[in-house]
Design a protein around this motif. Structure first.
Motif, PDB file in Angstrom:
ATOM      1  N   ALA A 140      -0.201   1.019   5.074  1.00 10.45           N
ATOM      2  CA  ALA A 140       0.811   2.082   5.065  1.00 10.45           C
ATOM      3  C   ALA A 140       0.265   3.214   5.916  1.00 10.45           C
ATOM      4  O   ALA A 140      -0.954   3.397   6.028  1.00 10.45           O
ATOM      5  CB  ALA A 140       1.088   2.570   3.651  1.00 10.45           C
ATOM      6  N   SER A 141       1.174   3.968   6.531  1.00 12.53           N
ATOM      7  CA  SER A 141       0.777   5.116   7.360  1.00 12.53           C
ATOM      8  C   SER A 141       1.613   6.327   6.991  1.00 12.53           C
ATOM      9  O   SER A 141       2.725   6.190   6.482  1.00 12.53           O
ATOM     10  CB  SER A 141       0.976   4.810   8.844  1.00 12.53           C
ATOM     11  OG  SER A 141       0.107   3.802   9.267  1.00 12.53           O
ATOM     12  N   ALA A 142       1.060   7.502   7.252  1.00 14.13           N
ATOM     13  CA  ALA A 142       1.773   8.754   7.014  1.00 14.13           C
ATOM     14  C   ALA A 142       1.311   9.767   8.048  1.00 14.13           C
ATOM     15  O   ALA A 142       0.153   9.745   8.490  1.00 14.13           O
ATOM     16  CB  ALA A 142       1.505   9.273   5.608  1.00 14.13           C
ATOM     17  N   ASP A 143       2.228  10.637   8.435  1.00 13.43           N
ATOM     18  CA  ASP A 143       1.910  11.700   9.384  1.00 13.43           C
ATOM     19  C   ASP A 143       1.677  13.002   8.644  1.00 13.43           C
ATOM     20  O   ASP A 143       2.333  13.282   7.646  1.00 13.43           O
ATOM     21  CB  ASP A 143       3.064  11.893  10.375  1.00 13.43           C
ATOM     22  CG  ASP A 143       3.246  10.684  11.273  1.00 13.43           C
ATOM     23  OD1 ASP A 143       2.221  10.152  11.747  1.00 13.43           O
ATOM     24  OD2 ASP A 143       4.393  10.275  11.494  1.00 13.43           O
ATOM     25  N   ALA A 144       0.727  13.790   9.143  1.00 12.76           N
ATOM     26  CA  ALA A 144       0.455  15.113   8.585  1.00 12.76           C
ATOM     27  C   ALA A 144       0.426  16.127   9.719  1.00 12.76           C
ATOM     28  O   ALA A 144      -0.265  15.923  10.720  1.00 12.76           O
ATOM     29  CB  ALA A 144      -0.877  15.124   7.840  1.00 12.76           C
ATOM     30  N   VAL A 176       0.851  -1.184   0.000  1.00 21.83           N
ATOM     31  CA  VAL A 176       0.000   0.000   0.000  1.00 21.83           C
ATOM     32  C   VAL A 176       0.887   1.235   0.000  1.00 21.83           C
ATOM     33  O   VAL A 176       1.857   1.313   0.743  1.00 21.83           O
ATOM     34  CB  VAL A 176      -0.932   0.028   1.228  1.00 21.83           C
ATOM     35  CG1 VAL A 176      -1.760   1.302   1.261  1.00 21.83           C
ATOM     36  CG2 VAL A 176      -1.833  -1.202   1.249  1.00 21.83           C
ATOM     37  N   SER A 177       0.537   2.197  -0.832  1.00 23.51           N
ATOM     38  CA  SER A 177       1.233   3.480  -0.883  1.00 23.51           C
ATOM     39  C   SER A 177       0.231   4.569  -0.503  1.00 23.51           C
ATOM     40  O   SER A 177      -0.841   4.668  -1.099  1.00 23.51           O
ATOM     41  CB  SER A 177       1.778   3.716  -2.290  1.00 23.51           C
ATOM     42  OG  SER A 177       2.306   5.004  -2.401  1.00 23.51           O
ATOM     43  N   LEU A 178       0.589   5.358   0.509  1.00 26.85           N
ATOM     44  CA  LEU A 178      -0.273   6.435   0.988  1.00 26.85           C
ATOM     45  C   LEU A 178       0.477   7.743   0.793  1.00 26.85           C
ATOM     46  O   LEU A 178       1.572   7.915   1.309  1.00 26.85           O
ATOM     47  CB  LEU A 178      -0.601   6.210   2.469  1.00 26.85           C
ATOM     48  CG  LEU A 178      -1.406   7.268   3.189  1.00 26.85           C
ATOM     49  CD1 LEU A 178      -2.777   7.444   2.556  1.00 26.85           C
ATOM     50  CD2 LEU A 178      -1.554   6.897   4.651  1.00 26.85           C
ATOM     51  N   ASP A 179      -0.129   8.640   0.036  1.00 32.72           N
ATOM     52  CA  ASP A 179       0.520   9.914  -0.259  1.00 32.72           C
ATOM     53  C   ASP A 179      -0.366  11.060   0.213  1.00 32.72           C
ATOM     54  O   ASP A 179      -1.505  11.191  -0.233  1.00 32.72           O
ATOM     55  CB  ASP A 179       0.778  10.018  -1.770  1.00 32.72           C
ATOM     56  CG  ASP A 179       1.549  11.266  -2.145  1.00 32.72           C
ATOM     57  OD1 ASP A 179       2.368  11.732  -1.326  1.00 32.72           O
ATOM     58  OD2 ASP A 179       1.324  11.781  -3.252  1.00 32.72           O
ATOM     59  N   GLN A 231      -1.843  14.576  12.916  1.00 29.88           N
ATOM     60  CA  GLN A 231      -2.145  13.184  13.221  1.00 29.88           C
ATOM     61  C   GLN A 231      -1.568  12.219  12.207  1.00 29.88           C
ATOM     62  O   GLN A 231      -1.061  12.625  11.163  1.00 29.88           O
ATOM     63  CB  GLN A 231      -3.650  12.973  13.328  1.00 29.88           C
ATOM     64  CG  GLN A 231      -4.427  13.329  12.063  1.00 29.88           C
ATOM     65  CD  GLN A 231      -5.910  13.252  12.304  1.00 29.88           C
ATOM     66  OE1 GLN A 231      -6.412  12.191  12.658  1.00 29.88           O
ATOM     67  NE2 GLN A 231      -6.614  14.367  12.137  1.00 29.88           N
ATOM     68  N   ARG A 232      -1.693  10.939  12.518  1.00 30.48           N
ATOM     69  CA  ARG A 232      -1.253   9.860  11.639  1.00 30.48           C
ATOM     70  C   ARG A 232      -2.468   9.322  10.889  1.00 30.48           C
ATOM     71  O   ARG A 232      -3.521   9.075  11.478  1.00 30.48           O
ATOM     72  CB  ARG A 232      -0.604   8.745  12.442  1.00 30.48           C
ATOM     73  CG  ARG A 232      -0.216   7.529  11.591  1.00 30.48           C
ATOM     74  CD  ARG A 232       0.663   6.621  12.370  1.00 30.48           C
ATOM     75  NE  ARG A 232       1.966   7.263  12.396  1.00 30.48           N
ATOM     76  CZ  ARG A 232       3.083   6.689  11.968  1.00 30.48           C
ATOM     77  NH1 ARG A 232       3.068   5.462  11.549  1.00 30.48           N
ATOM     78  NH2 ARG A 232       4.220   7.336  11.988  1.00 30.48           N
TER      79      ARG A 232
END
Length: 159
Positions: A145-149, A60-63, A129-130
């Motif tokens: 997949a995870s990403a922080d903003a 998984v790709s999270l952008d 948050q994540r």
């Protein structure tokens, strides 16, 4: 032109005006009112989505942008590595957050006819948050997949 609606009948105009007034009353809150309590944790929302299955990192790709000036409109793209054939495809993609009033941002249902597992949208973020995206594959496996903003101007706050 006069219409005979019978006793107690409501005209279309009155019905629409009443519905519009009700919608406004439902969405307005007094100033200084406490925000609604978050009724579900992110972990419980993810478990509701995936059950007890193991969730692996990868595929998984999270952008999304790492720094967000305005949480009202945050671009988000989720892609999943999959041939999208009848034998091997993405069934669902769930996007989850940590601090919005609702932890499940969106659940997308896909199938082999989708052609590719790639979705782009905009979401609202209440605070820094994540964000986590989880894909359910046709073989029953789950990938994430995870990403922080970092959000400088929050959205989604009820109050």
């Amino acid at each position: 032109m006069k219409s005979d609606h019978g006793a107690g009948a409501i005209s279309r105009r009155h019905l629409l005006a009443g519905a519009a007034g009700s919608a406004v009353l439902v969405t307005l809150r007094p100033a200084g009112a406490a925000p609604a309590n978050r009724t579900e944790t992110t972990e419980s929302a993810i478990r509701r989505f995936a059950g007890d299955a193991e969730i692996r990192s990868g595929r998984v790709s999270l952008d999304l942008p790492p720094l967000v000036e305005n949480g009202n409109t945050v671009p988000l793209t989720v892609s999943v590595e999959s041939p999208m054939t009848e034998a091997d495809h993405v069934r669902r993609i769930g996007v989850f957050n940590e601090k919005n009033p609702q932890p499940n941002v969106v659940t997308l249902h896909l199938g082999p006819r989708a052609g590719r597992a790639h979705v782009a949208t905009r979401i609202r973020l209440a605070d820094t948050q994540r964000i986590t995206a989880i894909a359910e594959m046709s073989d029953g496996t789950y990938w994430s997949a995870s990403a922080d903003a970092i959000v400088t101007l929050a959205a989604c706050l009820e109050g």
